[in-house]
Design a protein around this motif. Structure first.
Motif, PDB file in Angstrom:
ATOM      1  N   LEU A   1     -43.470 -13.842  74.238  1.00  0.00           N
ATOM      2  CA  LEU A   1     -44.061 -15.234  74.404  1.00  0.00           C
ATOM      3  C   LEU A   1     -43.962 -15.902  72.875  1.00  0.00           C
ATOM      4  N   LEU A   2     -44.230 -14.962  71.658  1.00  0.00           N
ATOM      5  CA  LEU A   2     -44.137 -15.304  70.311  1.00  0.00           C
ATOM      6  C   LEU A   2     -42.578 -15.638  69.979  1.00  0.00           C
ATOM      7  N   LEU A   3     -41.735 -14.804  70.080  1.00  0.00           N
ATOM      8  CA  LEU A   3     -40.249 -15.303  70.288  1.00  0.00           C
ATOM      9  C   LEU A   3     -39.852 -16.307  70.916  1.00  0.00           C
ATOM     10  N   GLN A   4     -40.266 -16.445  72.278  1.00  0.00           N
ATOM     11  CA  GLN A   4     -40.055 -17.988  72.772  1.00  0.00           C
ATOM     12  C   GLN A   4     -40.573 -18.899  72.098  1.00  0.00           C
ATOM     13  N   LYS A   5     -41.700 -18.893  71.515  1.00  0.00           N
ATOM     14  CA  LYS A   5     -42.376 -19.968  70.939  1.00  0.00           C
ATOM     15  C   LYS A   5     -41.641 -20.486  69.429  1.00  0.00           C
ATOM     16  N   ARG A   6     -41.180 -19.243  68.845  1.00  0.00           N
ATOM     17  CA  ARG A   6     -40.751 -19.476  67.412  1.00  0.00           C
ATOM     18  C   ARG A   6     -38.976 -19.751  67.549  1.00  0.00           C
ATOM     19  N   ASN A   7     -38.473 -19.294  68.524  1.00  0.00           N
ATOM     20  CA  ASN A   7     -37.089 -19.537  68.807  1.00  0.00           C
ATOM     21  C   ASN A   7     -36.745 -19.577  70.074  1.00  0.00           C
ATOM     22  N   PRO A   8     -36.917 -20.699  70.877  1.00  0.00           N
ATOM     23  CA  PRO A   8     -36.636 -20.831  72.201  1.00  0.00           C
ATOM     24  C   PRO A   8     -35.324 -20.400  72.709  1.00  0.00           C
ATOM     25  N   MET A   9     -35.365 -19.830  74.003  1.00  0.00           N
ATOM     26  CA  MET A   9     -33.922 -19.658  74.642  1.00  0.00           C
ATOM     27  C   MET A   9     -33.393 -21.004  74.959  1.00  0.00           C
ATOM     28  N   SER A  10     -32.118 -20.949  75.402  1.00  0.00           N
ATOM     29  CA  SER A  10     -31.218 -21.954  75.873  1.00  0.00           C
ATOM     30  C   SER A  10     -31.763 -22.553  77.116  1.00  0.00           C
TER      31      SER A  10
END
Length: 448
Positions: free
Chosen positions: A213-222
């Motif tokens: 969730l943290l990674l998705q918030k900081r650098n969202p997927m395409s």
């Protein structure tokens, strides 16, 4: 983020960039499985036996999540390769909805069947109670696990294997650190024994999801969860399940196999049930790294198939087969060189160590040839061909090995069960090559 690198970069470096993060993650995960069992074995042999008996149901629950995630991965990668990002978004959103439903149903179902299931294999009330204590805590985290697996396969589908690696590593390392703390009690933490092992596992899954969730918030997927796509879409659900159900069954079949083999071995001694449980912990060192390579391959074959790059699909298959074969060959050498040492990590009983060493030497005969069926099954899942992949797994885990184990045990005792493993692997490898070639050919005939 542009995913076209999956059809443009040279095949071998591309596969390595996708697979190595997953191999590292799988190695750490397999280390966790070993460490977890090592500490549980320090409690008592009853605790280790309880963990071995719970494993089939626990594996079944994980199989549903991972298998459905494989279906999601294949569908998303295909649509990205075909340039249809809108359908990729819908697949992700529908997949998340279904994963939450799966989590609720499996939590209730797992707890409902656990006590009757344990009583099928042991008459020891102490072992049954230990298994129940572990299950209540471990199964409480099922929804967290299912959601985390959706994110894992989504990140992999867009080629962001490092995100999966980081999240999985954080969860596994947390598990490894907290296992002895919660099992034996350290500082402010009470001694929880087998319940501590279950809690450490569950909290590790919470950490993994939190990192996703943290990674998705900081650098969202395409690809994204889209509010309008939450409403059930029968066609998309069917597409997800067409790969997800066979993939889940593929992963669930070992649970059925272990349960049947436990029933056969129980007629001889509970020592052999413990040996089988230890074997399945040890073999994760081989099959989880191999699975890491397969995970790197799946989105690549799916994407390149969607983009009609069929030659790249062929090259990926043969490279992965060679890599998996190398891992299995190394495992065979280790099992023949130091089988007693490996068994001794989980038990101090000379009888169990001797029986386990014999089992490892015999079972490992089939490791190398198993790379054929493992690779073929994974490639077919990446191509969206779930049913042919299931056929391979049925041969490997049910149709050949169970009759062979039963018949050979009547002739050779428990030793016959161990011989059934390499016999099944050899016959399944031949079937796997035939099934793979037939289905890849039919793909080209249709899509050319």
């Amino acid at each position: 983020m542009n995913e076209t690198f999956m059809k443009e970069k040279p095949v071998f470096p591309l596969l390595m960039s996708m697979a190595l993060p997953m191999v590292l993650s799988m190695l750490v995960n397999s280390l966790y499985n070993i460490v977890d069992s090592f500490f549980v074995a320090k409690i008592s042999e009853d605790a280790m036996t309880a963990l071995s008996l719970v494993y089939p149901i626990q594996n079944l629950i994980n199989a549903v999540g991972i298998g459905f995630g494989i279906g999601l991965n294949a569908v998303v990668a295909f649509y990205l390769g075909a340039g249809d990002r809108k359908k990729a978004d819908k697949a992700l959103t529908q997949g998340m909805t279904l994963a939450i439903i799966h989590g609720i149903l499996m939590t209730a179902g797992g707890l409902l069947v656990m006590r009757p299931f344990l009583k099928m294999f042991t008459s020891s009330e102490h072992v049954i109670q230990l298994g129940w204590q572990y299950s209540v805590i471990a199964f409480s985290f099922t929804i967290i696990i299912q959601i985390g697996l959706v994110y894992e396969k989504a990140f992999q589908a867009v080629g962001r294997m490092n995100a999966s690696m980081i999240s999985m590593l954080c969860g596994c390392i947390f598990n490894i650190v907290m296992d002895p703390v919660l099992i034996f009690g350290t500082g402010p933490f009470p001694r929880m024994e087998i319940r501590g092992a279950a809690l450490a596992t569950g909290l590790g899954q919470v950490v993994t999801l939190a990192i996703y969730l943290l990674l998705q918030k900081r650098n969202p997927m395409s690809i994204h969860l889209v509010r309008e796509d939450w409403r059930p879409d029968g066609w998309m659900i069917k597409r997800l399940y067409s790969v997800g159900i066979p993939a889940s069954l593929n992963l669930a079949l070992p649970s059925i196999l272990i349960s049947v083999l436990n029933a056969i071995l129980a007629a001889y001694s509970e020592v052999y049930i413990l040996v089988l449980g230890i074997y399945y912990k040890l073999q994760t060192f081989l099959y989880l790294p191999a699975n890491g390579i397969i995970q790197g391959m799946r989105p690549l074959v799916g994407y390149n198939y969607g983009a009609k790059e069929y030659k790249r699909v062929d090259r990926l298959f043969w490279i992965v087969l060679g890599l998996c074969g190398g891992i299995m060959a190394a495992g065979t050498l280790i099992c023949h060189a130091i089988p007693g040492t490996m068994m001794g990590m989980f038990t101090s009983s000379p009888e169990t160590v001797e029986a386990g060493a014999q089992a490892l030497r015999i079972i490992s005969i089939g490791f190398l040839i198993s790379s054929v069926s493992v690779t073929a099954s994974g490639a077919l899942e990446g191509l969206g061909k779930g049913t042919p992949s299931l056929v391979i797994s049925l041969c490997r885990y049910i149709l050949i090995i169970i009759p062979a184990a039963y018949l050979l045990s009547r002739i050779m005792g428990a030793k016959g069960v161990w011989h059934a493993f390499w016999i099944a692997e050899t016959l399944t490898a031949v079937i796997a090559l035939v099934v793979y070639r037939k289905n890849v050919k039919s793909h080209r005939d249709i899509k050319a």
